[in-house]
Design an enzyme around this catalytic site. Structure first.
Site, PDB file in Angstrom:
ATOM      1  N   ASP A 106       9.687  57.579  69.602  1.00 17.78           N
ATOM      2  CA  ASP A 106      10.463  56.391  69.243  1.00 17.78           C
ATOM      3  C   ASP A 106      10.292  55.297  70.291  1.00 17.78           C
ATOM      4  O   ASP A 106      11.203  55.056  71.072  1.00 17.78           O
ATOM      5  CB  ASP A 106      11.950  56.783  69.121  1.00 17.78           C
TER       6      ASP A 106
ATOM      7  N   GLU B  56      13.570  47.628  72.867  1.00 18.51           N
ATOM      8  CA  GLU B  56      14.669  48.595  72.893  1.00 18.51           C
ATOM      9  C   GLU B  56      14.621  49.521  74.106  1.00 18.51           C
ATOM     10  O   GLU B  56      15.601  49.652  74.834  1.00 18.51           O
ATOM     11  CB  GLU B  56      14.644  49.419  71.596  1.00 18.51           C
TER      12      GLU B  56
ATOM     13  N   GLU C  79      18.630  60.156  60.707  1.00 17.84           N
ATOM     14  CA  GLU C  79      19.735  59.633  61.515  1.00 17.84           C
ATOM     15  C   GLU C  79      20.970  59.339  60.677  1.00 17.84           C
ATOM     16  O   GLU C  79      21.624  58.307  60.827  1.00 17.84           O
ATOM     17  CB  GLU C  79      19.293  58.378  62.271  1.00 17.84           C
TER      18      GLU C  79
END
Lengths: 827, 827
Positions: free
Chosen positions: B374, B402, B295
């Protein structure tokens, strides 16, 4: 042997089809003898225009001195005059009553031993039209030595509309700013308006509405009327009547009233006062155009009044002056609930106006767009054409290519217009039927008015419409309005000859490109009647498949994962087909009898539905887009054959446009095919869709300072993404060529945004092989289907391992966005 | 009879599960006799914490005076000490070597005629953990009069990570700003850090990484290390070792080198220098965490070095200090070509790290997210867990929600974590197998290190995680890290009792809600293994079905018009299933043996595919979303039964959250169902999807000053549109109720944007019946699935013809956006 004539003259396109190029000898031989004198009977601005035009045209084409007189000379002459004046001199001329208004008669007679080429008009305008007719016959190389021909217009109304705003912008104009207005005023120099009037007159157009139908009410204030009158003054010598668009809420906005209710006597008085004021300044005003209750314009619904109430209150103010009101039939609800499957924008015009048939005054004309939606690439005729018997009607055709490439794509519209004009609405039991062209002329139901309105939107670009070939549409509109039975090929052929000269290869090639252009455009944009699959609530230019869905604008194609199309049948759909005369509606109601090209306009079908052609819908979509894009590429090849056969300015300008179009046709092809490939999940049987040999995505290149950006909508960029560069930086994307050594063409697909300039360069190793600036002022300020642009760099020698490098330097607002490069063997 | 105890005390949630509320008499009776004195053997910060905690806990729970001593008193006592010290006093205590590090032994013995409750730890930390264990047993109402129990942690590593930035923001934090940092510095007042350390210690967590894995290199500069040391100082008394995240390019960014090549001796020297500096300031530093080559973070690939090279250069600097490096396995290419069907982000961790097995030093630990993607709402275990035999590993679990509702939705994660922890990877031929919990502990392959890392991200909100019920996840993580075999129900039950008290209705209801919450969230977000169908490249909160498609982030579900799912099979897909031990992979390779809940993770199937349940995929999607939303609504009903059974502060706070969640579950339900209804073209057999009885779109209401706006993505607003209001205006939307007279509930669906405040009011006729301010600072600044919010106004009397009016006054940045109102009969 024809190649010399015009090829060395620099041309801007400004003269359009009235170039009067010197005739090559073989053409002159065909034309035969032409009098070198002109005799004008009478004296008026229009008549003088006719005479001056003959002098101008002949002296230029024949390279000879032309003499002018007001009485028959002792030589052969071209005699110009109204029929009554001509008959006084030439006893065997036909009686004036036999010609309709604006008609003319061309004949060869011997008078006092001299050959006289008679150009006799029913009225002064007819004389002017006749003069243009003779000149164009000569320019086309036709023999004029023994003429005997009468010509009458198909309909009294042959108008153009302009959507020009007083600030100089043009709504849906693609060729520069307004020729009429700037900064809230009429321009000082009106030379161009006069020249435009001449162009219009040359094809028989007799009216022009100068301001946008989304009208500024100021136009009819005392302060502005003198400005409008100046425009009328320069158009008058060309027999072109001026008219204005009005705002229906004017009584409240500029009239000091607290209402604009059409049935309120104060409102009627307001309109009478304003119309009288207009006619005081412009005694030959054509009338007014009104868009009401549509797309946010106020209208009679504010007071629960009908459209007829609205039209008539103004019609009654116009009637004493012989003025007319055009009431636009383009009325629909742009806040429709898309989830209701019975909702259908296509129904709106009929639903609004059919119940009012017979309620409109005799000097009101309903102005009806040719199809039920809005100038899409393919539509059936509006059912209103067959449904009104006691209402004047005019067909509205759009010359400006709003949904049809915006004059960046060549798209000759006459064939498309003729699909509607020639469509038999079966409105009566007469034989041979009632095609739309007859209905709008008013003849079928003996209406006092009717005809043709073209939305022209020429601008200040030198060549009027931006693209040299686009002028064929303005020309073609005039020709059809005069005589809608003339063939598209004849119109294309005539226009090409007048515009580009007599070389048979030139005429044949350009005529061919024109005739092939609309079918190609349809193939790579929206085949099968789905409509132009463009960004429907924005600029109406590039692809945007889902933009028409799920909003109130009603232009839905209802594509989902299983199928596509609007079900407009009575049986299971919106019932739109019931608006046609039953025999016509029955054809569209049935899936079996609906022609393939309108299938998705009338039916929702699975992608696996088999067309009359034998193909499935989905395969037709893939094939059609590949075919259309290939045809666009072929236009370039065909055009290149014409190099040096005429002036290099127009050759180069059109070549650049066609080159751009070929690239943008690939944007269309890929966007539409990628979207349908995704949603249908059905592969292209030919293995093309979704596969791009030789293509290297910018995101996959070795990049310096370039960032990745998701493009919206995704289908308008290859792989849904572009590389973007911040202003002030120099960004590069590099790719090492691994193919075999050889000569290749390199396509660089980038985004030319409307908001700045980006300097692009292409290198092989350290050698710069091309550079260009992306500085368009068009379409959109972001990377998408409007801005995606292809630069072709041809015949590049590459060895395996060579590094290709795209470099960009954007300015403050551009993104220097890069989509991909594509390397293919040179043909 | 339990209802009095705690219900009158105001509570903020700050004390979490360590409230030590006075025990009601019946509970005290169950607990039995508890010594009122505490004896501490030895003296150290950790040991003093243990003693002080016992004094604090007992005096509060028992409402008694607790005496403390350093030698056995003449009364019964709680004896705290390490095992070696305890054995000196109590001969029959077990030998110290029998306990692993951090383990403890609780036993009741008679010593010199007095009852001694022994809390003996293998080390000081074990003593502290034992003290907490005794206190929690008492708080839960368990008998402690005859203890004989040894407790050892499942793994040496039980850490939490924090993604806190030095400026005080927290990446993926949903409960206020950092408790550690502000404005580039450690906070002055660290009381809260100490209290956090106490919470962690109470459930056995022994390490905390304080800064974001997307690390600021300044953290390890000489200027900043003293700041970090202050944090270590306040955590140390709780046995919590501090660690830091580091940036791999630090040698270049802060070290003055021109390289960060891990094989460059200068780079090795840099790391040694920095690590030594860290240990000079923090001798008991736990180690470091490193995210590299992912990332956008720089990593060893810049020099063609391996992840092992990167980890080892730092590990070798840490080894002399007994420090460890956690190397994150979350390495993937976020610029993947989505059009290549073989590309698969799920493969990345295994592809990157499996070839390096055995190459990492003994003090390097690979930190592996629990699933291959993820933290989605449902994932299979990462195949790396079964594939590494010679590498230390830790499982990374995410406490901060998240993708799981961001603490605005209740979602108890222990059941989800256990699906992975209990999954048998069949990594050896041993019986009873090798569940993930065993593999990460290091026992299976005799690794020196391993364990559990939880991403905590608590913030400065009074209750640490924003939602009172979210603390069950922090508690549950600690419990599982200590002993992953404990059941989710036991954890939920224990936490609820500690947090809300002993009322059986309270315990049963809250435990029930917790246990039902993840399945419900999965049902209304992303069932069948498709992943959380959220805005995947943005805030990861509300629905956004297509956001995961067609970008490089690789989280694709591949939904098109025919079907959905990622084909990860060997036979026809990405081959991901080959990364599992064959017996495990075979289960997923086969469509028949893949469980329904993971179907779309492994297979692409048509919407008409029939599940093991007997339903089609598409019908399951519809049903699941309706069921999940109904369950969320039921949470509110269940919670309302608890009114007045405990403090009103937490009652009201959780009720508001559950109310919000019930509304947002409907946003999810409608967005997902509308999208799949559209694309699949297959109706809901139950007739619900796409039909909304009682709903009136804002666009269809009579509006003043409200404008229509298309919402992006379309599925996140009803009918794809909202009405929006400009700041400074008062906008209204009116609707005349036509239903029968009666009592109704009115839902007002609006958008609470993050960028300002809008004042809403609801009127019936002239009577205002509700008003509220939309002033959230969350999610998004535009109307979409993140901001769509439901206001429920219950039990409104309406007569037919009553006018409902929504009125809004937005401030400078908000849009006052309104989606719809929905009127239903009150239940």
């Amino acid at each position: 042997m024809f190649t010399i004539a015009a090829s060395v003259q620099a041309e801007t396109g400004y003269d359009a089809w009235l170039r009067y190029a010197p005739l090559p000898a073989p053409v002159m031989a065909r034309v035969g003898s032409v009098p070198l004198s002109v005799t004008l009977l009478g004296n008026s601005p229009v008549l003088r225009s006719a005479r001056d035009e003959v002098v101008r045209g002949l002296s230029s084409m024949l390279a000879a001195q032309i003499t002018a007189s007001t009485a028959l000379p002792q030589t052969s002459t071209i005699l110009l005059g109204t029929l009554d004046r001509v008959r006084a001199l030439v006893p065997d001329a036909p009686p004036p009553a036999e010609l309709t208004n604006d008609g003319f008669w061309l004949a060869t007679r011997a008078v006092r031993g001299q050959t006289v080429l008679i150009v006799a008009g029913r009225n002064e305008r007819g004389v002017l039209y006749g003069a243009f007719a003779v000149l164009q016959r000569i320019a086309r190389g036709e023999n004029v030595s023994r003429l005997n021909e009468r010509q009458e217009p198909a309909a009294p109304v042959r108008w153009v509309n302009h959507w020009d705003n007083l600030d100089g912008t043009i709504e849906r104009g693609y060729a520069g700013r307004s020729i009429f207005f700037e900064n809230g005023r009429v321009l000082d120099d009106l030379t161009r308006v006069s020249d435009y009037g001449r162009l219009l007159a040359s094809v028989g157009i007799n009216g022009v509405t100068v301001n946008n139908v989304n009208a500024n009410p100021l136009v009819i204030t005392d302060g502005f009327i003198p400005q409008i009158a100046r425009l009328a003054d320069v158009l008058r010598p060309w027999g072109v009547a001026l008219s204005v668009s009005i705002d229906f809420s004017s009584p409240r906005r500029i009239g000091g009233l607290d209402t604009f209710d059409p049935l309120d006597p104060r409102v009627a008085a307001f309109w009478k006062d304003r119309v009288d004021a207009l006619y005081r300044a412009i005694p030959d005003l054509g009338g007014v155009v009104l868009k009401a209750d549509s797309e946010g314009r106020l209208g009679p619904s504010a007071y629960n009044r009908t459209h007829a109430d609205a039209a008539n209150v103004i019609a009654r103010a116009l009637a004493p002056h012989n003025g007319v009101i055009f009431y636009r039939g383009f009325v629909y609800d742009n806040l429709m609930d898309w989830r209701e499957p019975k909702n259908d924008r296509a129904r709106a015009a009929y639903d609004n106006f059919h119940p009012l048939d017979g309620k409109f005054d005799a000097n009101a004309i309903l102005q009806i767009k040719h199809g039920p939606i809005d100038f899409q690439v393919r539509e059936p005729p509006s059912p209103l054409f067959g449904a009104l018997r006691n209402t004047n009607q005019a067909i509205e055709l759009q010359i400006t290519q709003e949904y049809l490439g915006q004059q960046r794509h060549v798209c000759f519209l006459v064939p498309m217009w003729k699909t509607v004009l020639d469509f038999d609405m079966l409105a009566t039991s007469t034989s041979p039927g009632t095609p739309v062209r007859e209905l709008v002329s008013g003849r079928t139901f003996n209406r006092p008015a009717g005809g043709f309105v073209g939305v022209s939107n020429v601008g200040r670009d030198a060549n009027w419409l931006g693209h040299d070939l686009a002028m064929a549409n303005l020309y073609g509109f005039g020709r059809l309005a005069w005589n809608p039975t003339v063939s598209a090929r004849d119109i294309a052929n005539d226009w090409t000859t007048l515009t580009f000269g007599h070389d048979p290869q030139v005429v044949e090639t350009i005529t061919g490109i024109l005739l092939d252009s609309w079918p190609a455009y349809e193939r790579y944009t929206g085949p099968l009647g789905a409509g132009t699959l463009t960004d429907i609530i924005g600029v109406h230019y590039g692809p945007g498949i889902e933009s028409s869905e799920r909003n109130g604008w009603g232009q839905w194609h209802r594509a989902n994962g299983r199928g596509i199309g609007m079900d407009r049948t009575i049986a299971t759909g919106t019932g739109f087909t019931s608006q046609y005369i039953p025999l016509v509606g029955a054809q569209f109601e049935s899936l079996a009898s609906t022609p393939d090209e309108l299938l998705l306009f009338f039916h929702h079908v699975p992608y696996t539905h088999v067309l009359h052609s034998g193909k499935t819908v989905i395969q037709h979509i893939y094939d059609s887009h590949y075919q259309g894009a290939a045809e666009a590429a072929d236009f370039v090849t065909r055009w290149r054959q014409l190099e040096r056969l005429f002036d290099r300015e127009r050759y180069a300008s059109v070549l650049a446009s066609l080159d751009y179009q070929a690239g943008h046709a690939i944007v269309w092809r890929d966007a539409v095919n990628n979207w349908f490939l995704w949603i249908s999940g059905i592969p292209d049987a030919m293995g093309r869709a979704g596969r791009f040999p030789g293509r290297v995505e910018a995101e996959a290149m070795t990049r310096e300072r370039y960032a990745n950006t998701a493009v919206v909508p995704w289908e308008t960029a290859s792989a849904g993404q572009a590389a973007t560069c911040q202003a002030g930086q120099t960004c590069t994307a590099r790719h090492r060529y691994q193919g075999p050594a050889g000569t290749v063409d390199i396509a660089v697909q980038y985004f030319d945004e409307s908001d700045g300039a980006s300097r692009f360069s292409l290198f092989v190793g350290d050698r710069q092989i091309d550079s260009w600036t992306a500085d368009a002022q068009f379409g959109s300020a972001t990377p998408n289907g409007h801005t995606s642009t292809r630069r072709m760099v041809r015949n590049v020698r590459l060895a395996s391992g060579d590094e290709l490098r795209v470099q960009v330097e954007p300015d403050a607002l551009e993104n220097g966005a890069l989509d991909y490069i594509e390397i293919t063997s040179s043909p």
